[in-house]
Enzyme design. Sequence first.
Site, PDB file in Angstrom:
ATOM      1  N   TYR A  92       5.745  11.268 -38.731  1.00 33.27           N
ATOM      2  CA  TYR A  92       7.147  11.458 -38.392  1.00 33.27           C
ATOM      3  C   TYR A  92       7.909  10.135 -38.426  1.00 33.27           C
ATOM      4  O   TYR A  92       7.494   9.153 -37.821  1.00 33.27           O
ATOM      5  CB  TYR A  92       7.233  12.055 -36.990  1.00 33.27           C
ATOM      6  CG  TYR A  92       8.546  12.695 -36.627  1.00 33.27           C
ATOM      7  CD1 TYR A  92       8.838  13.988 -37.019  1.00 33.27           C
ATOM      8  CD2 TYR A  92       9.473  12.018 -35.852  1.00 33.27           C
ATOM      9  CE1 TYR A  92      10.029  14.594 -36.656  1.00 33.27           C
ATOM     10  CE2 TYR A  92      10.669  12.615 -35.484  1.00 33.27           C
ATOM     11  CZ  TYR A  92      10.933  13.905 -35.901  1.00 33.27           C
ATOM     12  OH  TYR A  92      12.120  14.503 -35.532  1.00 33.27           O
ATOM     13  N   SER A 186      -0.608  13.497 -38.013  1.00 35.98           N
ATOM     14  CA  SER A 186       0.514  13.966 -37.202  1.00 35.98           C
ATOM     15  C   SER A 186       1.419  14.879 -38.030  1.00 35.98           C
ATOM     16  O   SER A 186       0.975  15.947 -38.466  1.00 35.98           O
ATOM     17  CB  SER A 186       1.269  12.767 -36.625  1.00 35.98           C
ATOM     18  OG  SER A 186       2.215  13.189 -35.659  1.00 35.98           O
ATOM     19  N   GLN A 187       2.661  14.498 -38.279  1.00 35.84           N
ATOM     20  CA  GLN A 187       3.511  15.315 -39.142  1.00 35.84           C
ATOM     21  C   GLN A 187       2.818  15.576 -40.481  1.00 35.84           C
ATOM     22  O   GLN A 187       2.851  16.692 -41.005  1.00 35.84           O
ATOM     23  CB  GLN A 187       4.840  14.617 -39.398  1.00 35.84           C
ATOM     24  CG  GLN A 187       5.729  15.325 -40.416  1.00 35.84           C
ATOM     25  CD  GLN A 187       7.001  14.550 -40.714  1.00 35.84           C
ATOM     26  OE1 GLN A 187       8.068  14.918 -40.261  1.00 35.84           O
ATOM     27  NE2 GLN A 187       6.887  13.465 -41.461  1.00 35.84           N
ATOM     28  N   ASP A 272      -4.043  13.072 -26.346  1.00 31.16           N
ATOM     29  CA  ASP A 272      -2.843  12.995 -27.181  1.00 31.16           C
ATOM     30  C   ASP A 272      -1.666  13.590 -26.419  1.00 31.16           C
ATOM     31  O   ASP A 272      -1.645  14.783 -26.115  1.00 31.16           O
ATOM     32  CB  ASP A 272      -3.093  13.767 -28.481  1.00 31.16           C
ATOM     33  CG  ASP A 272      -2.024  13.537 -29.535  1.00 31.16           C
ATOM     34  OD1 ASP A 272      -0.910  13.126 -29.181  1.00 31.16           O
ATOM     35  OD2 ASP A 272      -2.307  13.799 -30.724  1.00 31.16           O
ATOM     36  N   HIS A 301      -2.668   9.684 -29.385  1.00 32.42           N
ATOM     37  CA  HIS A 301      -2.195  10.136 -30.683  1.00 32.42           C
ATOM     38  C   HIS A 301      -2.672   9.247 -31.833  1.00 32.42           C
ATOM     39  O   HIS A 301      -2.596   9.648 -32.993  1.00 32.42           O
ATOM     40  CB  HIS A 301      -0.661  10.217 -30.680  1.00 32.42           C
ATOM     41  CG  HIS A 301      -0.099  10.979 -31.832  1.00 32.42           C
ATOM     42  ND1 HIS A 301      -0.467  12.275 -32.127  1.00 32.42           N
ATOM     43  CD2 HIS A 301       0.811  10.624 -32.791  1.00 32.42           C
ATOM     44  CE1 HIS A 301       0.188  12.690 -33.192  1.00 32.42           C
ATOM     45  NE2 HIS A 301       0.962  11.718 -33.628  1.00 32.42           N
TER      46      HIS A 301
END
Length: 337
Positions: A92, A186-187, A272, A301
């Site tokens: 992100y 992640s994203q 996370d 994370h």
Amino acid sequence: MPLTDLTLAQCLALRPDLDEPADLDRFWTRTLDEARACDTRPRYAPVDTGLTQVTTYDATVPGHDGHPVSGWLHLPAGRPQPLGCIVEFLGYGRGRGLPHENLLWANAGYAHFIMDTRGQGWSTAGGDTTDTATLGGTVPGFLTRGVDHPQHHYYRRVFTDAVRCVDAVRDHPAVDPDRIVVTGISQGGGIALAVAALAQGLAGVMPDVPFLCDIRRAARISATSPYTEIAEYLRLHRDRTDTVFRTLSYVDAALLASRATAPALFSIAMMDDICPPSTCFAAYHRYAGRKDLRVYEFNGHEGGQGHHRREQLSWVRDLLAAGKPTGAHPPHAPQLA
């Protein structure tokens, strides 16, 4: 950092009942058919990076609505072609960066395509991918852009871009179309899961600490951006809760995961606070293909970082050397790291 979500035992037992739109498959079939109707061809311009062992191309791929999407294509010098290819989607707020920054997969002997995420990040090399839609009424960030309707939502365009990038590398003469693996953190992990559901014939997928999974739960329990964008929006628009979560269900990677059958290597971090582990497990449990899992019990994370890259290198090597398994298989036992 303490646990911020369920315990590992609870996550392993979790089987959330997610609200799935009745027209989810029709929605994405129509979206991708429209994108593939564009007759623009991908373009690849060589880049002088000063490096001798990796050849890099500045790629331009027709994405959603034919809009140009930038990327880097790295090819290891001197390797016999066609090559297995890793297609990577980014976290992100990140763009593709500089052409010499991310060369792990090329150094391992694979073609490596890095997709620029529309509207995110920057590159001093130019060629940044802008977003095609101007949508008002949002809070800062991307999750609520176009959240009034699935047709308008930001991630509809991003997922389409990602599938079209896979289409592009599949047609590249240096790439073996039967040995394409998608990945991201992640994203990027959420995008990779979506692509695994929406693109046919992938050899594998490696989602790390994936975003965009079980979005309704994440919006309720995460106190950290980006999921807080949803709560901030609904704090202002109290009457739009049903509309917002209906729209987001079309881009929920945990829902789409049930359509994906390529072999998968997941990573999930139990501390996370950005992508809560229970939401990542929702995608893992619903994933329809053969799947492996690495759990990082005491990480946030950042996940497994270099340790997990080593796991991925071994997993991809074995996967592509053995050929591409197909169909649904029972999961392997999760490994704690």
